[in-house]
Design an enzyme around this catalytic site. Sequence first.
Site, PDB file in Angstrom:
ATOM      1  N   LYS A 148       0.832  -1.211   0.000  1.00 38.75           N
ATOM      2  CA  LYS A 148       0.000   0.000   0.000  1.00 38.75           C
ATOM      3  C   LYS A 148       0.868   1.263   0.000  1.00 38.75           C
ATOM      4  CE  LYS A 148      -2.208  -0.998   3.837  1.00 38.75           C
ATOM      5  NZ  LYS A 148      -1.599  -2.293   4.228  1.00 38.75           N
TER       6      LYS A 148
ATOM      7  N   ARG B  11      -9.521   1.033   8.856  1.00 37.33           N
ATOM      8  CA  ARG B  11      -9.165  -0.323   9.255  1.00 37.33           C
ATOM      9  C   ARG B  11     -10.274  -0.996  10.053  1.00 37.33           C
ATOM     10  NH1 ARG B  11      -3.245   0.801   9.042  1.00 37.33           N
ATOM     11  NH2 ARG B  11      -2.064  -1.090   9.430  1.00 37.33           N
TER      12      ARG B  11
ATOM     13  N   ARG C 273      11.958  -5.575   4.402  1.00 39.27           N
ATOM     14  CA  ARG C 273      11.894  -4.129   4.646  1.00 39.27           C
ATOM     15  C   ARG C 273      12.773  -3.759   5.843  1.00 39.27           C
ATOM     16  NH1 ARG C 273       5.982  -1.795   4.938  1.00 39.27           N
ATOM     17  NH2 ARG C 273       5.802  -2.634   7.030  1.00 39.27           N
TER      18      ARG C 273
ATOM     19  N   ARG D 227      11.268  -0.135  11.739  1.00 41.19           N
ATOM     20  CA  ARG D 227       9.980  -0.004  12.429  1.00 41.19           C
ATOM     21  C   ARG D 227       9.903  -0.979  13.603  1.00 41.19           C
ATOM     22  NH1 ARG D 227       4.958   0.419   8.298  1.00 41.19           N
ATOM     23  NH2 ARG D 227       4.043  -0.631  10.074  1.00 41.19           N
TER      24      ARG D 227
ATOM     25  N   ARG E 175      -0.463  -8.209  13.712  1.00 40.50           N
ATOM     26  CA  ARG E 175      -0.940  -7.291  12.657  1.00 40.50           C
ATOM     27  C   ARG E 175      -1.787  -8.045  11.634  1.00 40.50           C
ATOM     28  NH1 ARG E 175       4.627  -4.935  10.935  1.00 40.50           N
ATOM     29  NH2 ARG E 175       3.518  -3.698   9.381  1.00 40.50           N
TER      30      ARG E 175
END
Length: 192
Positions: free
Chosen positions: A15, A88, A127, A139, A150
């Site tokens: 996204k 969400r 990532r 992160r 998540r």
Amino acid sequence: MTVNIILLGPPGAGKGTQARILTETRGMVQLSTGDMLRDAQASGSEMGKRVAEVMAKGQLVTDEIVIGLIREKLSEGGTGFIFDGFPRTLAQADALGALMEETGQTIDAAIELRVNDDVLVDRIVGRAEQARAAGQPVRADDNAESLKTRLMAYYKQTSPMIGYYHAKGLLRAVDGLGEIDAVAAEIAAILD
Ligand code: AMP
């Protein structure tokens, strides 16, 4: 033509990557609640401190907080929004609908990035490794334990958005497993 879109999909679906491409190629405005929350943390604000632990665990922060962030951005005006990571929950989706109506705007499409779970772990671990190699901060929620939470939050709380926008006639799906440029081309075809 100016359009406002929602990008839907689990963590790691791409996204953020696609939103950035749309900002560069079309001058659209990315509204990422995840980025806004991370900015709040970095600034050391009270709200930032309050959400830090919840985010690190991979749980959702309250509807009230994220709806407040989006309301603020929409009140600044503008158009051509890409909602990235919002809504969400159903409460957030209803609130977004009401906010858009208040400001005389519409959601033109909700684009689902379809992927399978196997690639998500690899992408998210990738990532984190890339950030580490580049000397950038990793992160706090890009780890295997938070990712499980998540993903569960996505399936339990966010995946109903797919039916929600389908029922509104706004859902479009693209294959999120392709190369970044191929996914971008599919999205461009929907917007043109
Ligand atoms: P993201 O950058 O979209 O992956 O979001 C990172 C984290 O921020 C999520 O795991 C949540 O803890 C929080 N977050 C971001 N957007 C929302 C939202 N719309 N509702 C609730 N929590 C959110």
